[in-house]
Design a protein around this motif. Structure first.
Motif, short mmCIF file in Angstrom:
data_model
loop_
_atom_site.label_atom_id
_atom_site.label_comp_id
_atom_site.label_asym_id
_atom_site.label_seq_id
_atom_site.Cartn_x
_atom_site.Cartn_y
_atom_site.Cartn_z
N ALA A 21 0.83 -1.20 0.00
CA ALA A 21 0.00 0.00 0.00
C ALA A 21 0.87 1.25 0.00
O ALA A 21 0.58 2.24 -0.69
N GLN A 22 1.96 1.22 0.79
CA GLN A 22 2.87 2.37 0.82
C GLN A 22 3.56 2.56 -0.53
O GLN A 22 3.68 3.67 -1.04
N GLN A 23 3.97 1.44 -1.12
CA GLN A 23 4.63 1.52 -2.42
C GLN A 23 3.67 2.01 -3.50
O GLN A 23 4.05 2.77 -4.39
N SER A 24 2.39 1.59 -3.39
CA SER A 24 1.42 1.92 -4.43
C SER A 24 1.11 3.40 -4.52
O SER A 24 0.54 3.85 -5.51
N ARG A 25 1.47 4.15 -3.51
CA ARG A 25 1.20 5.59 -3.55
C ARG A 25 1.88 6.27 -4.73
O ARG A 25 1.48 7.32 -5.17
N TYR A 29 -2.11 5.38 -10.99
CA TYR A 29 -3.53 5.51 -10.65
C TYR A 29 -3.76 6.36 -9.41
O TYR A 29 -4.88 6.84 -9.16
N LYS A 30 -2.69 6.56 -8.62
CA LYS A 30 -2.79 7.40 -7.43
C LYS A 30 -2.53 8.87 -7.74
O LYS A 30 -2.67 9.72 -6.86
N ASN A 31 -2.19 9.20 -8.96
CA ASN A 31 -1.80 10.56 -9.34
C ASN A 31 -3.02 11.32 -9.86
O ASN A 31 -3.47 11.07 -10.99
N PRO A 32 -3.55 12.28 -9.10
CA PRO A 32 -4.77 12.99 -9.52
C PRO A 32 -4.57 13.92 -10.70
O PRO A 32 -5.55 14.41 -11.27
N THR A 33 -3.33 14.18 -11.10
CA THR A 33 -3.10 15.07 -12.23
C THR A 33 -3.20 14.35 -13.57
O THR A 33 -3.28 14.99 -14.62
N LEU A 34 -3.21 13.03 -13.54
CA LEU A 34 -3.30 12.27 -14.78
C LEU A 34 -4.76 12.15 -15.23
O LEU A 34 -5.68 12.20 -14.42
N PRO A 35 -4.99 11.96 -16.53
CA PRO A 35 -6.37 11.77 -17.02
C PRO A 35 -7.00 10.54 -16.38
O PRO A 35 -6.32 9.56 -16.07
N VAL A 36 -8.31 10.61 -16.21
CA VAL A 36 -9.03 9.51 -15.56
C VAL A 36 -8.83 8.21 -16.30
O VAL A 36 -8.60 7.15 -15.68
N GLU A 37 -8.89 8.24 -17.63
CA GLU A 37 -8.75 6.99 -18.39
C GLU A 37 -7.38 6.36 -18.18
O GLU A 37 -7.24 5.14 -18.15
#
Length: 781
Positions: A21-25, A29-37
């Motif tokens: 979980a720590q690594q997955s940050r 997919y955790k980056n809100p600046t990337l496009p949703v798709e």
């Protein structure tokens, strides 16, 4: 030794989950600046088959928390659910009613609800491999079905307002209350057309007409968020039930429905399309079958039409256990796995409540269904979670929930909607409005019964929150002016005090009798696993309506008719008020009462609203969203039947007792100066003037109907196209304008295509479907 080794493995596994979980940050997919798709594709690529299937499960949620004083914690059952199934949604987490066995004492108030949502989110965010937040889906047909929320009139009452503007405000209120408590998905509005009053769920609908249903449904969806998930209080509105659920055979809930393909496209599909265009992002299937195909396994409806033709971007959810129903009720799948494959292949993304989709892992591994179909469904769910911002902001503020759920503003709105819905059907010699100096006898089983005001899908209520008719009248008159006697029950014939009611009536100057039905659930009634009530002879509650309580007749039950006749025999002026979830038999009241009203199920402020109308503080302007039959033998009876014109029966007229769109006022209105001008070859502006010619300020609902005189396929003799509710002071005149567009003239031709054919159309404007005041014709060339 083995026990020690197993404990060591659990520690290692938990450590791995935390480290991952720590690594997955740092994952995309955790980056809100990337496009949703981009985020969806990245997350999907990292998910196991078990995790993907988990996102398509929506188990029952009310056992997933534990209340510990002022704190709420995830239950062991929830932790096990997440461990075993990786569930991505919960349904009815905040629900409280006899079925869930959650009461005011054991359920969640708004503060605890917000804490519960936070606790569940925190657990999945911190204790699962990928930290995917939950979707919490909640019942919300006429208010969030949770303790401490605002209870509005049921759907049929909202439709009776004929006011999309008012219902838009209701949608905003419901959406905000759900989101303040941590919910995300609102189950509602119900867009089934109600053509059979025997059916138990008429109360949830917006009536019999596709245009009224579409306009009210669109307004509700826009209020709930309109599909803009970036708005802080936007919910995923879930449209119910797809499709033609309200015309089940024999009026029995879930029975097969029979309608031709053209009929579906002309009447039953347009409200759903209108609501989807308004931003609805979830559609629920229905329990019924059509033409031998269960609606939960109908590829044409759920994929070819909904996704391919309409370009629907949301997800489809089964009704509760309806995937199991493909196997267990409809018998078109021989195993549960086959039912699951049929549903997912047809286009059902979410399995509500059941276990059927747990079979999908084996089905994918055995190549009985493609991985691509599964991934498409999962992607639809993940995309909406990203769009709502749940990965970044999964939590809510309990303090804000405490302050703003059921605010004074929303209680006022509940009263306004109830006022606007009340429909005056008769007012002999202008008995209403009543003078405040009169001595009143208030009689009847619905005169002072809180839960009978509310309808189905309502949580337990604090006594002071619901205003009965007795409460409303007592707030306007002195105690010496009001004498209340129940008289009888809705259904129970074992006890009654009709003689006492007659004695009270004789002491009064006017009698107000409040009768009708009830959808109030209680702890004595038995319930199916779907939550529908079970009618049985052993338990005589008031409940004669609400999911599962279909009727064979429409008459008043118990000793209510005997009570009305006894009150009439006193010779005192008699006002009859129906509290009802379906159009009950009103023949006797229509002939014998001096005044007659229906208030549907008016919600928590219903008693105040009814008193406001009775004493003239609000001039009634509700209009019937359905036709009121003279007899169950006429059913189905609705105003927009196709040609030819109905002929009378041997025993009675074929016309309804009260027609769609009907409703009286304390004032009168004059229609004049109809004018029509062409805007384009296929569009026109239609205008007329409305004058208040009576002695009260009031509202009129102006209704425009069309008839295609000759067409390539049989058409209705009359079809509502536009309406407007407007307020006029005494003597005031307003001009009303409508735009008839190309869509208004379109029909579904022999090839199931919407086309505009040349021909002559009758344009009719009036106060009801059977009260046309102005008429002209228009030629389409």
């Amino acid at each position: 030794m083995i026990k020690t080794y197993l404990s060591f493995l659990v520690v290692v596994l938990n450590t791995f989950i935390v480290l991952f979980a720590q690594q997955s940050r740092g994952f995309p997919y955790k980056n809100p600046t990337l496009p949703v798709e981009t985020r969806v594709a990245d997350l999907l690529s990292r998910m196991t088959l078990e995790e993907k299937v988990g996102q398509l499960l929506c188990p029952l949620g009310w056992e997933m928390y534990e209340i510990k004083g002022n704190d709420v914690l995830p239950s062991d059952k929830f932790k096990q659910l997440i461990k075993d199934r990786n569930a991505g949604m919960l349904w009815a987490t905040y629900r409280a009613d006899p079925w869930t066995k959650k009461t005011l004492a054991t359920g969640l108030n708004p503060v605890l609800a917000a804490k519960a949502g936070n606790a569940l989110q925190k657990y999945v965010m911190e204790n699962t491999r990928l930290g995917i937040p939950l979707f919490l889906a909640e019942e919300a047909p006429h208010g969030h079905m949770a303790i401490g929320t605002t209870v509005f009139p049921t759907g049929i009452g909202m439709a009776a307002t004929w006011s999309p503007q008012l219902i838009n405000e209701v949608g905003k209120a419901i959406g905000k209350e759900i989101r303040l408590q941590g919910g995300h998905i609102s189950y509602g509005p119900v867009l089934d057309l109600a053509r059979d009053p025997r059916w138990s769920r008429v109360e949830e609908t917006f009536g019999e007409d596709p245009v009224l249903t579409g306009e009210i449904g669109k307004a509700m969806v826009e209020g709930l968020g309109g599909g803009d998930l970036s708005r802080p209080y936007s919910t995923l509105a879930t449209l119910k039930h797809f499709l033609a659920y309200g015309i089940s055979e024999s009026g029995q809930n879930g029975n097969p429905s029979f309608a031709g393909m053209r009929e579906l496209h002309e009447n039953f599909l347009p409200p759903f399309r209108q609501a989807i265009n308004a931003g609805a992002l979830s559609v629920m299937t229905s329990y019924n079958s059509m033409d031998g195909i269960p609606c939960t396994a109908n590829h044409y409806l759920l994929t070819e039409l909904l996704r391919d033709e309409w370009k629907f971007k949301g997800f489809v959810v089964s009704d509760l256990y309806s995937i199991e129903g493909i196997h267990q009720n409809h018998f078109v799948a021989s195993t549960m796995k086959e039912a699951a494959v049929m549903a997912l292949s047809a286009g059902v993304d979410i399995d509500l409540g059941g276990d059927a989709y747990m079979n999908l892992m084996d089905a994918v591994n055995r190549k009985e269904i493609s991985k691509e179909i599964l991934d498409a469904a999962v992607s639809r769910v993940l995309r909406l979670k990203f769009e709502m911002g749940l990965f970044e902001n999964p939590y809510v503020d309990p303090g804000k929930a405490k302050k703003e759920v059921r605010s004074k503003e929303y209680v006022t709105l509940a009263r306004q909607v109830a006022q606007a819905s009340i429909t005056l059907l008769k007012n002999e010699h202008s008995l209403l409005p009543l003078d405040r100096s009169m001595k009143v006898a208030l009689i009847g089983p619905n005169a002072d019964n809180r839960y009978n005001m509310l309808g189905d899908y309502t949580a337990p209520q604090e006594e002071e929150n619901v205003k009965t008719v007795l409460d409303g009248i007592r707030a306007k008159l002195s105690s010496s002016q009001v004498e209340y006697v129940k008289g009888c029950s809705i259904r129970d014939t074992g006890t009654s005090d009709i003689e006492q009611a007659v004695t009270a009536a004789r002491r009064s100057e006017v009698v107000i009798a409040v009768v009708g039905g009830s959808s109030a659930r209680d702890f004595k009634t038995s319930y199916k696993e779907t939550g529908a009530a079970i009618a049985d002879e052993k338990t005589i509650s008031d409940m004669e309506c609400g999911e599962g309580f279909d009727r064979a007749t429409l008459s008043l039950l118990g000793k209510q008719q005997e009570l009305l006749k006894a009150l009439k025999a006193t010779g005192k002026p008699l006002i009859v008020v129906y509290i009802e979830g379906r159009p009950l038999d009103k023949n006797w009241a229509s002939e014998n009462a001096d005044a007659l009203l229906t208030a549907y199920y008016p919600g928590q402020e219903g008693g105040n609203a009814i008193a406001d109308v009775l004493f003239g503080e609000f001039n009634p302007a509700g209009r019937l969203p359905f036709s009121v039959p003279r007899s169950v033998g006429q059913v189905p009876v609705y105003y927009n039947k196709k040609a030819p014109q109905s002929h009378d029966y041997v025993e009675m007229s074929a016309s309804p007792l009260y027609s769609f769109g009907y409703g009286l006022s304390y004032t009168t209105f004059e229609y004049s100066d109809l004018y029509l001008s062409a805007l384009t070859p296929h569009s026109f502006e239609v205008s007329c003037k409305i004058r208040n010619t009576g002695k009260y300020d009031g509202e009129e609902v102006v209704q425009l109907y069309l008839r295609d005189e000759y067409a390539s396929v049989v058409q209705p003799l009359k079809q509502l196209k536009h309406f407007a509710r407007l307020f006029l002071k005494c003597g005031e005149e307003q001009e009303v304008k409508f735009i008839l567009s190309e869509e208004d003239f379109a029909l579904v031709d022999r090839n199931l295509k919407r086309v505009v054919e040349p021909g002559t159309f009758q344009v009719m404007i009036g106060a009801a479907s059977d009260d046309i005041r102005l008429q002209t014709k228009v030629e389409i060339k």
